[in-house]
Design a protein around this motif. Structure first.
Motif, PDB file in Angstrom:
ATOM      1  N   LYS A  53       0.814  -1.216   0.000  1.00  0.00           N
ATOM      2  CA  LYS A  53       0.000   0.000   0.000  1.00  0.00           C
ATOM      3  C   LYS A  53       0.845   1.264   0.000  1.00  0.00           C
ATOM      4  N   ALA A  54       2.079   1.179   0.469  1.00  0.00           N
ATOM      5  CA  ALA A  54       2.968   2.341   0.424  1.00  0.00           C
ATOM      6  C   ALA A  54       3.424   2.602  -1.017  1.00  0.00           C
ATOM      7  N   LYS A  55       3.658   1.537  -1.759  1.00  0.00           N
ATOM      8  CA  LYS A  55       4.114   1.661  -3.140  1.00  0.00           C
ATOM      9  C   LYS A  55       2.955   1.949  -4.088  1.00  0.00           C
ATOM     10  N   TYR A  56       1.775   1.425  -3.763  1.00  0.00           N
ATOM     11  CA  TYR A  56       0.591   1.595  -4.612  1.00  0.00           C
ATOM     12  C   TYR A  56      -0.558   2.194  -3.791  1.00  0.00           C
ATOM     13  N   PRO A  57      -0.498   3.496  -3.510  1.00  0.00           N
ATOM     14  CA  PRO A  57      -1.539   4.136  -2.684  1.00  0.00           C
ATOM     15  C   PRO A  57      -2.915   4.136  -3.353  1.00  0.00           C
ATOM     16  N   LYS A  58      -2.961   3.891  -4.651  1.00  0.00           N
ATOM     17  CA  LYS A  58      -4.225   3.824  -5.382  1.00  0.00           C
ATOM     18  C   LYS A  58      -5.068   2.624  -4.942  1.00  0.00           C
ATOM     19  N   TYR A  59      -4.406   1.597  -4.421  1.00  0.00           N
ATOM     20  CA  TYR A  59      -5.120   0.384  -4.023  1.00  0.00           C
ATOM     21  C   TYR A  59      -6.096   0.680  -2.893  1.00  0.00           C
ATOM     22  N   ALA A  60      -7.295   0.101  -2.993  1.00  0.00           N
ATOM     23  CA  ALA A  60      -8.282   0.175  -1.919  1.00  0.00           C
ATOM     24  C   ALA A  60      -8.795  -1.235  -1.662  1.00  0.00           C
ATOM     25  N   ALA A  61      -9.093  -1.521  -0.417  1.00  0.00           N
ATOM     26  CA  ALA A  61      -9.614  -2.839  -0.050  1.00  0.00           C
ATOM     27  C   ALA A  61     -10.830  -3.162  -0.908  1.00  0.00           C
ATOM     28  N   GLY A  62     -10.903  -4.404  -1.354  1.00  0.00           N
ATOM     29  CA  GLY A  62     -12.016  -4.848  -2.179  1.00  0.00           C
ATOM     30  C   GLY A  62     -11.714  -4.835  -3.667  1.00  0.00           C
ATOM     31  N   GLN A  63     -10.658  -4.152  -4.076  1.00  0.00           N
ATOM     32  CA  GLN A  63     -10.271  -4.151  -5.483  1.00  0.00           C
ATOM     33  C   GLN A  63      -9.567  -5.462  -5.798  1.00  0.00           C
ATOM     34  N   THR A  64     -10.100  -6.198  -6.761  1.00  0.00           N
ATOM     35  CA  THR A  64      -9.480  -7.434  -7.210  1.00  0.00           C
ATOM     36  C   THR A  64      -9.620  -7.518  -8.722  1.00  0.00           C
ATOM     37  N   SER A  66     -11.050  -9.750 -10.363  1.00  0.00           N
ATOM     38  CA  SER A  66     -12.381 -10.224 -10.748  1.00  0.00           C
ATOM     39  C   SER A  66     -13.420  -9.114 -10.820  1.00  0.00           C
ATOM     40  N   ASN A  67     -13.159  -7.949 -10.218  1.00  0.00           N
ATOM     41  CA  ASN A  67     -14.102  -6.840 -10.347  1.00  0.00           C
ATOM     42  C   ASN A  67     -13.502  -5.659 -11.117  1.00  0.00           C
ATOM     43  N   CYS A  68     -12.502  -5.970 -11.935  1.00  0.00           N
ATOM     44  CA  CYS A  68     -11.855  -4.969 -12.789  1.00  0.00           C
ATOM     45  C   CYS A  68     -12.451  -5.046 -14.198  1.00  0.00           C
ATOM     46  N   GLN A  69     -12.528  -3.907 -14.862  1.00  0.00           N
ATOM     47  CA  GLN A  69     -13.117  -3.891 -16.207  1.00  0.00           C
ATOM     48  C   GLN A  69     -12.299  -4.666 -17.229  1.00  0.00           C
ATOM     49  N   MET A  84      -4.242  -6.460 -20.241  1.00  0.00           N
ATOM     50  CA  MET A  84      -3.151  -5.641 -19.716  1.00  0.00           C
ATOM     51  C   MET A  84      -1.879  -6.459 -19.500  1.00  0.00           C
ATOM     52  N   LEU A  85      -2.056  -7.764 -19.380  1.00  0.00           N
ATOM     53  CA  LEU A  85      -0.916  -8.665 -19.211  1.00  0.00           C
ATOM     54  C   LEU A  85      -0.781  -9.577 -20.421  1.00  0.00           C
ATOM     55  N   GLY A  86      -1.054  -9.035 -21.577  1.00  0.00           N
ATOM     56  CA  GLY A  86      -0.859  -9.770 -22.815  1.00  0.00           C
ATOM     57  C   GLY A  86      -1.801 -10.943 -23.010  1.00  0.00           C
ATOM     58  N   GLY A  87      -2.977 -10.904 -22.394  1.00  0.00           N
ATOM     59  CA  GLY A  87      -3.937 -11.987 -22.541  1.00  0.00           C
ATOM     60  C   GLY A  87      -3.649 -13.188 -21.657  1.00  0.00           C
ATOM     61  N   LYS A  88      -2.646 -13.077 -20.798  1.00  0.00           N
ATOM     62  CA  LYS A  88      -2.340 -14.184 -19.886  1.00  0.00           C
ATOM     63  C   LYS A  88      -3.430 -14.289 -18.826  1.00  0.00           C
ATOM     64  N   LEU A  89      -3.538 -15.473 -18.238  1.00  0.00           N
ATOM     65  CA  LEU A  89      -4.504 -15.682 -17.168  1.00  0.00           C
ATOM     66  C   LEU A  89      -4.019 -14.987 -15.903  1.00  0.00           C
ATOM     67  N   VAL A  90      -4.935 -14.285 -15.244  1.00  0.00           N
ATOM     68  CA  VAL A  90      -4.635 -13.651 -13.961  1.00  0.00           C
ATOM     69  C   VAL A  90      -5.569 -14.229 -12.907  1.00  0.00           C
ATOM     70  N   CYS A  96      -3.637  -5.307  -9.899  1.00  0.00           N
ATOM     71  CA  CYS A  96      -2.510  -4.577 -10.480  1.00  0.00           C
ATOM     72  C   CYS A  96      -2.855  -3.094 -10.522  1.00  0.00           C
ATOM     73  N   ASN A  97      -1.877  -2.283 -10.827  1.00  0.00           N
ATOM     74  CA  ASN A  97      -1.996  -0.838 -10.766  1.00  0.00           C
ATOM     75  C   ASN A  97      -2.904  -0.228 -11.836  1.00  0.00           C
ATOM     76  N   VAL A  98      -3.333  -0.992 -12.809  1.00  0.00           N
ATOM     77  CA  VAL A  98      -4.257  -0.458 -13.823  1.00  0.00           C
ATOM     78  C   VAL A  98      -5.701  -0.867 -13.514  1.00  0.00           C
ATOM     79  N   TRP A  99      -5.947  -1.344 -12.298  1.00  0.00           N
ATOM     80  CA  TRP A  99      -7.287  -1.732 -11.913  1.00  0.00           C
ATOM     81  C   TRP A  99      -8.271  -0.587 -12.168  1.00  0.00           C
ATOM     82  N   ALA A 100      -9.402  -0.915 -12.774  1.00  0.00           N
ATOM     83  CA  ALA A 100     -10.459   0.062 -13.034  1.00  0.00           C
ATOM     84  C   ALA A 100     -11.796  -0.620 -12.748  1.00  0.00           C
ATOM     85  N   LYS A 101     -12.664   0.083 -12.056  1.00  0.00           N
ATOM     86  CA  LYS A 101     -13.960  -0.482 -11.668  1.00  0.00           C
ATOM     87  C   LYS A 101     -14.739  -0.934 -12.893  1.00  0.00           C
TER      88      LYS A 101
END
Length: 103
Positions: A53-64, A66-69, A84-90, A96-101
């Motif tokens: 959380k110090a490195k990625y202050p954008k992160y908020a609890a509940g962001q995963t 599975s709920n990213c666009q 965002m990861l080249g079509g690989k399975l996540v 990750c830092n590009v998480w978007a609701k």
């Protein structure tokens, strides 16, 4: 005029090669790991509870993932491809830092 035997000798190996290529195209995508260069650049972790959380202050609890666009699966899927990861399975529990609701 081509004989049936000559025709089959030319067509069957080509059909076999296409079948092999087709099977590779249907193979499951690779799984992203935290060690992948792209994953490192995006701050991907397989478990969102382990986000720095110090490195990625954008992160908020509940962001995963599975709920990213960008998650290309159902929210209940354990893993799914991510563009965002080249079509690989996540991991659905990842982040990750590009998480978007998801809209």
């Amino acid at each position: 005029m081509t004989s049936r035997r000559t025709f089959l000798m030319k067509v069957l190996p080509a059909a076999g090669a296409l079948a092999v290529l087709g099977n590779k195209a249907l193979a499951a995508p690779a799984t992203a790991t935290e060690a992948d260069p792209q994953a490192k650049a995006l701050g991907y972790v397989t478990d969102a509870k382990k986000v720095d959380k110090a490195k990625y202050p954008k992160y908020a609890a509940g962001q995963t993932c599975s709920n990213c666009q960008f998650y290309q699966g159902k929210p209940t899927d354990a893993s799914a491809p991510c563009p965002m990861l080249g079509g690989k399975l996540v991991s659905g529990k990842g982040w990750c830092n590009v998480w978007a609701k998801k809209a």
